[in-house]
Design an enzyme around this catalytic site. Structure first.
Site, PDB file in Angstrom:
ATOM      1  N   TYR A   1       0.838  -1.189   0.000  1.00  0.00           N
ATOM      2  CA  TYR A   1       0.000   0.000   0.000  1.00  0.00           C
ATOM      3  C   TYR A   1       0.876   1.244   0.000  1.00  0.00           C
ATOM      4  O   TYR A   1       2.092   1.179   0.202  1.00  0.00           O
ATOM      5  CB  TYR A   1      -0.949   0.008   1.202  1.00  0.00           C
TER       6      TYR A   1
ATOM      7  N   LYS B   1       6.492  -1.719   2.104  1.00  0.00           N
ATOM      8  CA  LYS B   1       5.265  -1.148   2.667  1.00  0.00           C
ATOM      9  C   LYS B   1       4.132  -2.159   2.467  1.00  0.00           C
ATOM     10  O   LYS B   1       3.245  -2.007   1.614  1.00  0.00           O
ATOM     11  CB  LYS B   1       4.939   0.207   2.036  1.00  0.00           C
TER      12      LYS B   1
ATOM     13  N   GLU C   1      11.844   2.014  14.768  1.00  0.00           N
ATOM     14  CA  GLU C   1      10.841   3.018  14.427  1.00  0.00           C
ATOM     15  C   GLU C   1       9.636   2.832  15.332  1.00  0.00           C
ATOM     16  O   GLU C   1       9.598   1.917  16.152  1.00  0.00           O
ATOM     17  CB  GLU C   1      10.436   2.889  12.959  1.00  0.00           C
TER      18      GLU C   1
ATOM     19  N   LEU D   1      10.797   1.132   7.754  1.00  0.00           N
ATOM     20  CA  LEU D   1      10.219   1.631   6.519  1.00  0.00           C
ATOM     21  C   LEU D   1      10.746   3.048   6.327  1.00  0.00           C
ATOM     22  O   LEU D   1      10.535   3.907   7.188  1.00  0.00           O
ATOM     23  CB  LEU D   1       8.694   1.641   6.592  1.00  0.00           C
TER      24      LEU D   1
END
Length: 281
Positions: free
Chosen positions: A34, A148, A180, A204
């Site tokens: 996505y 992703k 993250e 990411l």
């Protein structure tokens, strides 16, 4: 209730009527990717960077890109134009497609393409003035975080961990080093220098990662990418979150402990102001 128009496999349709077969591999396996692109005053923000990441993610899991860059832009414009808000957040969702349930890639399969958009909701001025609370946790996700992927269960569990403690985000660590948050990149500031984890398979690479690099360079702020220890995070003068919906957001507390003085700091203020200028360009 407003029923927005969305795009699904060649057709613009009301969201309530959009349907996929139960054997879609996105539903069965989470086999897809996505992308999320912010839109300000009906203009896509850093569209080229987002499309490049979309194409990288498709290639990484072996889904043939169903559209050219220009075709994607036309489809996105159709959905954005059908929505009344000037500031939006457009969501692209591509799965491998529909096939008999079997783990290996099926042959001769057509990807499923879904596009929708919603009004963008940004943190309030009050939240930005005080900063947000976060919690820490061990990063237990898979080792291909640079993709992703729509397979977001690890991120969902991290977000729920934060929600259960009235925190905005879970800041994650793998083997003692910062990776993250559940849906944000994380930066620390020490003695005026901005530091972030390296761009590798453990995070990411948010589109704001490159933007922060550009904003720091323009403002004369030193930025370095390296492995950051848990102790360094808790000793930082400032901790910042970046994402499409958070833009740049200051963290005031982690695990109940103040970050620096417990209030947003000067580097945050500079980067947030620069971000607003970049949006308006």
């Amino acid at each position: 209730m407003h029923d927005p128009l969305v795009y699904l496999n060649g057709v613009m349709t009301p969201l309530s009527e959009a349907k996929i077969p139960v054997l879609d591999r996105g539903f069965i396996f989470g086999d897809g990717i996505y992308e999320v692109i912010p839109i300000y005053q009906r203009k896509l923000f850093r569209a080229e960077h987002h499309m490049a990441r979309l194409f990288r993610s498709l290639a990484a899991i072996g889904i043939t890109n169903p559209h050219t860059r220009d075709e994607w832009m036309v489809l996105i414009d159709q959905v954005v134009s059908a929505h009344p808000a000037d500031d939006q957040m457009v969501y692209l969702h591509i799965t491998r497609g529909v096939a008999k349930r079997a783990h290996a890639f099926p042959k001769d399969i057509t990807p499923t393409v879904f596009i929708m958009t919603n009004p963008i909701v940004l943190p309030s001025a009050a939240v930005r003035q005080t900063g947000v609370a976060c919690v820490s946790m061990e990063d237990k996700r898979w080792l291909r975080c640079e993709i992703k992927s729509i397979s977001l269960l690890g991120n969902v569990l991290a977000a729920q961990h934060a929600a259960e403690q009235d925190a905005v985000e879970s800041i994650q660590f793998r083997d003692g080093f910062l990776t993250e948050a559940s849906s944000s990149n994380v930066w620390i500031v020490k003695d005026g220098e901005v530091m972030g984890p390296p761009k590798d398979n453990l995070i990411l690479e948010g589109i704001r990662y490159g933007l922060i690099e550009e904003l720091c360079a323009a403002a004369g702020i030193t930025l370095s990418a390296r492995r950051i220890t848990r102790d360094e995070v808790f000793a930082a003068d400032e901790v910042l979150l970046t994402s499409a919906t958070k833009e740049v957001l200051p963290v005031s507390h982690i695990d109940g402990l103040p970050v620096g003085k417990g209030v947003p700091g000067p580097i945050y203020a500079k980067l947030y102001a620069a971000y607003q200028i970049a949006k308006a360009a």
